[in-house]
Design a protein around this motif. Sequence first.
Motif, mmCIF file in Angstrom:
data_model
loop_
_atom_site.group_PDB
_atom_site.id
_atom_site.type_symbol
_atom_site.label_atom_id
_atom_site.label_comp_id
_atom_site.label_asym_id
_atom_site.label_seq_id
_atom_site.Cartn_x
_atom_site.Cartn_y
_atom_site.Cartn_z
ATOM 1 N N THR C 46 -124.545 60.730 -15.401
ATOM 2 C CA THR C 46 -123.688 59.875 -14.589
ATOM 3 C C THR C 46 -122.304 59.737 -15.223
ATOM 4 N N PHE C 47 -122.264 59.560 -16.526
ATOM 5 C CA PHE C 47 -120.964 59.420 -17.189
ATOM 6 C C PHE C 47 -120.142 60.694 -17.050
ATOM 7 N N LEU C 48 -120.780 61.826 -17.280
ATOM 8 C CA LEU C 48 -120.078 63.096 -17.127
ATOM 9 C C LEU C 48 -119.541 63.242 -15.701
ATOM 10 N N ARG C 49 -120.353 62.850 -14.750
ATOM 11 C CA ARG C 49 -119.918 62.964 -13.351
ATOM 12 C C ARG C 49 -118.733 62.043 -13.063
ATOM 13 N N CYS C 50 -118.729 60.885 -13.691
ATOM 14 C CA CYS C 50 -117.578 59.987 -13.527
ATOM 15 C C CYS C 50 -116.312 60.655 -14.062
ATOM 16 N N ILE C 51 -116.439 61.241 -15.244
ATOM 17 C CA ILE C 51 -115.270 61.898 -15.834
ATOM 18 C C ILE C 51 -114.752 62.985 -14.903
ATOM 19 N N ALA C 52 -115.689 63.690 -14.278
ATOM 20 C CA ALA C 52 -115.293 64.806 -13.417
ATOM 21 C C ALA C 52 -114.864 64.338 -12.035
ATOM 22 N N GLY C 60 -114.483 48.788 -14.024
ATOM 23 C CA GLY C 60 -113.822 49.337 -15.203
ATOM 24 C C GLY C 60 -112.783 50.358 -14.827
ATOM 25 N N SER C 61 -112.175 50.980 -15.828
ATOM 26 C CA SER C 61 -111.146 51.964 -15.526
ATOM 27 C C SER C 61 -111.425 53.246 -16.288
ATOM 28 N N LEU C 62 -110.920 54.326 -15.751
ATOM 29 C CA LEU C 62 -111.152 55.633 -16.345
ATOM 30 C C LEU C 62 -109.946 56.502 -16.044
ATOM 31 N N THR C 63 -109.334 57.069 -17.078
ATOM 32 C CA THR C 63 -108.246 58.005 -16.824
ATOM 33 C C THR C 63 -108.504 59.291 -17.590
ATOM 34 N N MET C 67 -104.277 60.688 -15.678
ATOM 35 C CA MET C 67 -104.445 60.649 -14.221
ATOM 36 C C MET C 67 -105.796 60.024 -13.895
ATOM 37 N N SER C 68 -106.010 59.790 -12.600
ATOM 38 C CA SER C 68 -107.354 59.406 -12.170
ATOM 39 C C SER C 68 -108.225 60.651 -12.263
ATOM 40 N N PRO C 69 -109.519 60.477 -12.465
ATOM 41 C CA PRO C 69 -110.398 61.647 -12.557
ATOM 42 C C PRO C 69 -110.264 62.538 -11.334
ATOM 43 N N ASP C 70 -110.074 61.897 -10.166
ATOM 44 C CA ASP C 70 -109.953 62.667 -8.934
ATOM 45 C C ASP C 70 -108.735 63.573 -8.974
#
Lengths: 281, 309, 255, 255, 307
Positions: C46-52, C60-63, C67-70
């Motif tokens: 799941t974490f890997l998929r979030c990164i991708a 939470g936030s993820l960059t 950039m955004s992962p998207d």
Amino acid sequence: MSLLLALGFWLGAWGANIAIANSRWRRSLPARVAVPVLFGLALLVLWEGLVRFFEVPGVILPPPSEVWAAIQRSPDLLWEDFRQTVLKGALSGYLIGCGAAFLTAILIDRSPFLTKGLLPIGNFVAALPIVGIAPILVSWYGFDWHSKAAVVVVMVFFPVLINAVQGLRESDTMQRDLMRTYGASYWQTLLKLRLPAAMPFLFNGLKIASTLALIGAIVAEYFGSPTRGMGFRISTGVGRLSIDLVWAEIAVAAVAGTVFYGVVAFIEARVTFWHPSHRRK
Amino acid sequence: QDEVTLQLKWVTQAQFAGYYVALEQGFYEDEGLDVTILPGGPDIAPTQVIAGGGADVIVEWMPAALAAREKGLPLVNIAQPFKSSGMMLTCWKDVGIETPEDLDNRTLGVWFFGNEYPFLSWMSHLGYATDGAAEGSVEVLKQGFNVDPLLQRQADCISTMTYNEFGQVLDAGVSEDELVNFKYEDQGVATLEDGLYVLEENLEDPAFVDKMARFVRASMQGWKWAEENPEEAAMIVLDYDETGAQTEAHQIRMMGEIAKLTSGSDGRLDEADYQRTVDTLLAGGSDPVITAEPEGAFTHEITDMALTQ
Amino acid sequence: MIEARGLDLTFQTNDGPVRALSDVSLDIGAGEFVSFIGPSGCGKTTFLRCIAGLEEPTGGSLTVNGMSPDAARRARAYGYVFQAAGLYPWRTIGGNVRLPLEIMGFPRAEQAERVRRTLELVDLAGFENKFPWQLSGGMQQRASIARALAFDADILLMDEPFGALDEIVRDHLNEELLALWRRTGKTVGFVTHSIPEAVFLSTRIVVMSPRPGRITDVIDSPLPSERPLDIRDSREFIEIAHRVRDGLRAGHVDD
Amino acid sequence: MIEARGLDLTFQTNDGPVRALSDVSLDIGAGEFVSFIGPSGCGKTTFLRCIAGLEEPTGGSLTVNGMSPDAARRARAYGYVFQAAGLYPWRTIGGNVRLPLEIMGFPRAEQAERVRRTLELVDLAGFENKFPWQLSGGMQQRASIARALAFDADILLMDEPFGALDEIVRDHLNEELLALWRRTGKTVGFVTHSIPEAVFLSTRIVVMSPRPGRITDVIDSPLPSERPLDIRDSREFIEIAHRVRDGLRAGHVDD
Amino acid sequence: MFPILAVLVALAAAWYAAVAPMNIRTALDQAKRAGAVVTPEGARVRHEVSVWRLLAANSEHIPAAYSLDRPRLPTPGQVAGELWKTTGEMALRGRAFSKRSLLYHGWITLQATLWGFALGTTLGILGAIAIVYSRVADMSLMPWAIISQTIPIVALAPMIIVLSSQVGVEGRGVPKAIISAYLCYFPVLVGMVKGLRSPAPSQLDLLKTYNASARQSFFKLRLPASVPYLFASLKVGIAAALVGTIVGELPTGAISGLGARILIGDQFGTPLAIWAALFAAALLAGALVTLLDVIQRITLRRMGVHP
Ligand SMILES: Nc1ncnc2c1ncn2[C@@H]1O[C@H](COP(=O)(O)OP(=O)(O)OP(=O)(O)O)[C@@H](O)[C@H]1O
Ligand SMILES: Nc1ncnc2c1ncn2[C@@H]1O[C@H](COP(=O)(O)OP(=O)(O)OP(=O)(O)O)[C@@H](O)[C@H]1O
Ligand SMILES: Cc1ncc(C[n+]2csc(CCO)c2C)c(N)n1
Ligand SMILES: [Mg+2]
Ligand SMILES: [Mg+2]
């Protein structure tokens, strides 16, 4: 007597078929041709026997032998009708109709807006009865094959659309995710994933449409036609009680339809060789 | 009560008013008959229905009946309520058609399904081929069930019945002086329409003959009633029309025109008319409808019984 | 380069929500090789998929690269090896490996060359024209690794890529991967169940624990970047492995 | 109990025949625990499939309990864990484990009981009502193990069952499997890529080698049937492991 | 809902736009007869001129194209009006089931359609099972199933009627249902053969190791795996059944039902009646297909299909 002979032949053919189908040559070409041919022959013989035994009047159902005689009597006529109905009407309508349905499916699939807006309406167009549209289209496109092609377009549209839309939804999540990791564009995903995955469904639609096209072209001729064409000959033949000629036309339709279907199925086997239904051992 | 099944040639309409009137007014019941009327439709060949045992007696046009007879289905005319033919070829005047000679090289709409024989005879009479527009030939279209080919000028002429399609043309707003009508009756190629036919073998059974005599008597009673009370007859037909799509105006007009065709007949087949029909059909040119003078294609036995009682 | 702050992800299922990630914070610098290890179901995939950018965090936030992962996904920043091979059945092995190259518009000649090279790398030379169902499980997995390596993504995300391989092939591929990483300076996120593998490959090892999925330990590896296979017998190596094992065990005790 | 004599299997593919098994001869006695190890593509899966009657050898002979594999299959002699989980997507996890029980006509109450028990065994209690795609890779694999254990087959054929599991769960399941085997005296055919696992579990280890797939070594394990986890540190164990590793390596050199 | 409305509005607009060119000739003919000035003058000459030039030259007559009694293409409003007249208005007057009401005819058609659909899908599914499970059936049945579809029903219809009356079947409902089933069974057969064969070899292998019976492998694997194909087929099948019924309503005596309405509308030159019946049929089909779609969604969700 004729009945007994026919029944005997039928049982014999049945047995032979079981034997062939379970033999080790069952996958060879001759066996795959022999079985349906034998089955068909058995039906024909049974038909001949039953018609003779019950003395069914020829004006209701002629025996196959008479149909064969009628075919031999009028090859030119049959060819002319075949050209008019199958080559001109059915085939062009089929190509246009399937193409339009396919494009519509892609359009629908592309835009959620259209999926919500067009697909439900597509469902409503599904059953525009051929007998209703045929007179209208004859009045719009004239008596010749153009109006027949138009009827065919309407007839084949829906089955192809439904199957194409369903097929385009078929790829599984992981396969789609893979494309997303590549940052693939919509068209790339379509071309490389969703179209190949849709093919088994799409061909379902194309196969069903191939038989509908023929029915459509023939029935449309009931609502106006030049004085040639298979539908014209069939309806006129029924009225004139030339039932042997009617069945000769039906035989031509059956052969044409089977070949048509066979060509589509052949292409299908080439295109969707990877699908489990074609990977049987 | 004896059961009789009658197969009509076409859908429920005033063309068959006599039978519906006889049913509604109880004429059949009075004769001890329990009659079922089966409407026809496209693709119903009454000849095929009777051959398959689906009917005892059918309403059919004589050319189709005689053709069937040659094909080995021995139909016999037992009565002829229609004296004259209502078939016409209706043409636009403005394309320059005035006489049959002007039909050369035109596009003509024709009914098939066994209804094409009178037309083919007429064309061979006129010396026209029917295989495409050319000098000395006409282009034939198989016309559907409506008059659109004329209105939209897809054809120069179409087949009409005085009692039906011709009215449709007028209803569409076309006035009579825009049109030219060729009545088959006037062209000398009229063939008998809407006769009653049964299978020959059944006539060997005296009980059947008696039943048919009663049937014809009651039917003719119905026809005469319909001629005298066209509006009521039309309403009766309307009652029997289950599609609910027929209109009063249409049926009343049709009944009026039909009455003109039946008024000359008491049900008995006029042998002169018969002979004219046969001659017309035999003269069919390259593709004659029948090839030999039919034998025993009609009988007066039934009408004699029906009318002398 | 990859920054996760208090990441949360809850799946809604027919029988209630499942908390797959809970308050996950992690920074992965450019050029790092980070392994994820943890009991099954702890949220590694799941974490890997979030990164991708394949999964949308619920909190939470993820960059990624700021950039955004998207957006990063759309910039084709990733090569992803899925846990299941997921080859397209209508393409040959060669065709499957060529797929990303076609999509990214590599020239034809280069496509062929890259396919050849990566298939060789994973020991599948000669299987180019076979279809996926004609390959063994391990061969399919290698084909999917080749597919992810064929193009040069900045970030490699690999979800148990070597799970179905025998020790020897695995060692071989471990070395190849390490060499590739050193040569190219890619950032790698790597899920594995093998403690030695994690220690051997990584600059950092993230230990996770399930229900809810969270990070319980982050272990830095002081091993030199030049790592011959026999480094695995060194004391340092064994020590790190022990720490990882303890972390893992701690996660299991929670159950 | 299982007797293979000169087994041969050649697949016909679009680009020529593939010899997956070549002259494989092996006897497996009742109650034995035999592991298969070998590089990927060496025919382990294929051999297991032959035993289970799923693949028709093109040469040689094979009997199971004196019957043809097909007949044995019909007598429901097998439980098979496939290399890919292969859960039915339209059934919940519970439903998937219940599948063989339904087919073999177990009474309803017993079905529920067995599903509960085996799911607990593989640590999936509480996931009964989830659908396969809602599970992580390792969880799916465990579900498929539960499915094969739910009914009591005489012969258990397991194709890399623990590949996607972390060390600790793996150890746990290794112990459970060993206990089950000792308790029930089942015959087990077990494919693995982990040498320690093979040595720990087996009475015999079969080393295979590819192109064409064949048996290169059969190693008997003299370890006692009672095997605590720390037997893996014993000298005997390490010695056997060495022999297996050598055998494996030999197979690879052939390439 | 909004997208449907938007698409409907767009379609209606395109339709309205098409009415003028389609009907202008008829409108001009009528205007001329009523004494108005039209260019060119002669009906025959006008026929040679393209509709666009006619529209340009006679713009004052364009409104007339929208209110013809017998249009080539009626306006959506005209069709809706006719539909309302023959359904809602009848119902309001308490005559919903009089023979002049399309509700009545729709009901007649619906009945035969449902019988035909039931018969057709049963045949189709049974045939598919036979083909999937029996090699002999596969090799011999499929080609003839195909051939059966190339025989135009209209050619068979009279025989079906004659035969069913010989077997002693009264009424025309049964032949209609048979014709309907004849068109309906094939899409179901083709789709189900594909669907029943869609499980992956590994899924089949699993059942083989359990030595599952043919019955079990059908209910536990093949059937669930075929569900997406089944629903695609059923949707095509029900539409085909409706078309079949309506086609069957002509040769079976054109007594009642939407098909009979269409025929009579055709013959008596009342295009509005045809269009109304056409739309009634389309609405009926749409309702049936939508119903199947809802069932499909529910079924697939209950089967846990990944959204
Ligand atoms: N699509 C989904 N819907 C619902 N729950 C999900 C979904 N995907 C994963 N989960 C749940 O999220 C949790 C974490 O799953 P994840 O796949 O990330 O585990 P993992 O660490 O990769 O495990 P493994 O090592 O077994 O692959 C699990 O409990 C799983 O059941
Ligand atoms: N259906 C098939 N058609 C053609 N070739 C096949 C097929 N199945 C397997 N093979 C070939 O047979 C060989 C042995 O395959 P097998 O699956 O038995 O390997 P394996 O030992 O199980 O490998 P792994 O450890 O990777 O699962 C491989 O070379 C593979 O390509
Ligand atoms: C298939 C078929 N086509 C045309 C006619 C023509 N026809 C002959 S009599 C009649 C009734 C007159 O209104 C009509 C329309 C038909 N019967 N069947
Ligand atoms: Mg995972
Ligand atoms: Mg394998």
